[in-house]
Enzyme design. Structure first.
Site, short mmCIF file in Angstrom:
data_model
loop_
_atom_site.label_atom_id
_atom_site.label_comp_id
_atom_site.label_asym_id
_atom_site.label_seq_id
_atom_site.Cartn_x
_atom_site.Cartn_y
_atom_site.Cartn_z
N ARG A 1 0.85 -1.19 0.00
CA ARG A 1 0.00 0.00 0.00
C ARG A 1 0.88 1.24 0.00
O ARG A 1 1.89 1.31 0.72
CB ARG A 1 -0.92 0.03 1.23
CG ARG A 1 -2.01 -1.04 1.24
CD ARG A 1 -3.04 -0.79 0.15
NE ARG A 1 -4.15 -1.75 0.20
CZ ARG A 1 -4.16 -2.92 -0.42
NH1 ARG A 1 -3.10 -3.29 -1.14
NH2 ARG A 1 -5.21 -3.71 -0.34
N GLU B 1 -5.86 5.87 -6.65
CA GLU B 1 -5.88 5.05 -7.86
C GLU B 1 -7.26 5.11 -8.52
O GLU B 1 -8.25 5.30 -7.83
CB GLU B 1 -5.52 3.60 -7.51
CG GLU B 1 -4.13 3.43 -6.93
CD GLU B 1 -3.81 1.98 -6.60
OE1 GLU B 1 -4.67 1.09 -6.82
OE2 GLU B 1 -2.70 1.72 -6.10
N HIS C 1 -0.74 -1.20 -10.26
CA HIS C 1 -1.38 -2.09 -9.27
C HIS C 1 -1.77 -3.43 -9.90
O HIS C 1 -2.95 -3.82 -9.92
CB HIS C 1 -2.60 -1.43 -8.64
CG HIS C 1 -2.90 -1.99 -7.27
ND1 HIS C 1 -3.58 -1.31 -6.31
CD2 HIS C 1 -2.61 -3.21 -6.72
CE1 HIS C 1 -3.69 -2.04 -5.21
NE2 HIS C 1 -3.11 -3.21 -5.45
#
Length: 325
Positions: A236, A265, A285
């Site tokens: 994270r 995001e 990601h």
């Protein structure tokens, strides 16, 4: 049931074998992304069961209150993006398979891919070759180097095993419980957090983002790293002090970073400071984004929807919501 799936960026859900589980239901799939409450309220106005792909869309009270037909949110893993109290008040059941005991091998594999890519300057060399140049950099090998695992949990343990297979010395840091597991697996434990950041050639972060870990990696920690070192974050973005990583890379300590996660995001139009740095390898990601992983995730998501439709919900986070339906 009217089922809606949000944020299927790759348009992959309908191609999964498990999609046949919901063949008898009305399924709408959205491939773009929006956080706009008005747009989401319109898209979800007839939705009874909402399927979420991890934490891509926040579902907060202002949106939940505008969805009178919503009865179920089905997803997998942690749910910091969902207002559980608002769900309970509105009679919306949240079901989430926490997949205990199963590490995300896909994330561990991507982590290791980023390590190799960054240390051997693979993205830069690919770009240079396509631009007509031959051998622009000199990379760094891994054998004999020190791999630091910050957070020796399920994924951290797998990444440590990969490091050992590459001939690296593994050193762990984190909470005492995780350090005990690292010792049991035959790895060293750093003498202190300061020593950990000073001695490691590669540091990989594998911590949950909770209030105690937010910003746990500080600018001072990064400044202790070697100018030849690499820090990798596939966990994270909030684990690192805001803005600290980009500034540290500009100063040259550490010399490299590889990241798969960002504060907000999705990142579009290259709107993130790390994307402007040559010593940062950045991916969008992708840690959990792998076909077998999606099969497992949506098998759980669809099983939860079918169980709810049959009146026997599973993996309920807020069972009190059922009394309000």
């Amino acid at each position: 049931m009217n089922i809606t799936i949000l944020d299927d960026y790759q348009n992959v859900v309908r191609t999964l074998a498990c999609f046949s589980k919901v063949a008898g239901h009305n399924v709408a799939v959205w491939n773009d992304h929006t956080k706009d409450a008005d747009t989401l309220a319109e898209r979800l106005k007839d939705t009874e069961a909402l399927a979420l792909i991890r934490e891509r869309t926040p579902v907060r009270a202002p949106l939940i209150e505008r969805l009178p037909k919503l009865k179920l949110i089905s997803q997998r893993s942690v749910y910091p993006h969902i207002d559980v109290d608002a769900c309970t008040r509105r009679g919306v059941l949240l079901c989430s398979d926490m997949h205990p005991g199963r590490p995300s091998y896909a994330t561990a594999e991507l982590t290791w891919g980023l390590v190799i890519a960054a240390m051997r300057c693979i993205p830069q060399e690919v770009a240079a070759l396509k631009a007509g140049r031959w051998q622009s950099t000199v990379g760094t090998g891994l054998r004999g180097k020190t791999l630091g695992i910050f957070g020796y949990g399920r994924i951290g343990g797998v990444v440590a095993g990969y490091g050992k297979a590459f001939g690296m010395k593994v050193v762990a840091w984190g909470r005492e419980g995780t350090l005990a597991r690292a010792r049991a697996d035959g790895h060293e434990v750093a003498a202190s957090k300061e020593a950990f950041f000073e001695q490691c050639d590669v540091i990989s972060l594998h911590l949950r983002l909770i209030s105690e870990t937010r910003g746990i990696v500080t600018a001072a920690d990064l400044a202790r790293m070697k100018p030849t070192a690499l820090i990798v974050n596939t966990s994270r973005a909030g684990l690192i002090e805001p803005g600290a990583l980009a500034e540290a890379l500009k100063r040259g300590r550490p010399g490299r970073a590889a990241v798969d996660v960002y504060e907000d995001e999705p990142v579009v139009n290259a709107a993130h400071p790390l994307l402007a740095l040559d010593n940062a390898v950045c991916t969008p990601h992708l840690g959990y984004v792998e076909r077998n992983g999606f099969e497992g995730m949506f098998t759980s998501i669809f099983d939860q929807i079918l169980a709810f439709a049959a009146g026997k919900p599973i993996n309920a986070v807020n069972p009190d919501a059922l009394q309000r339906q």
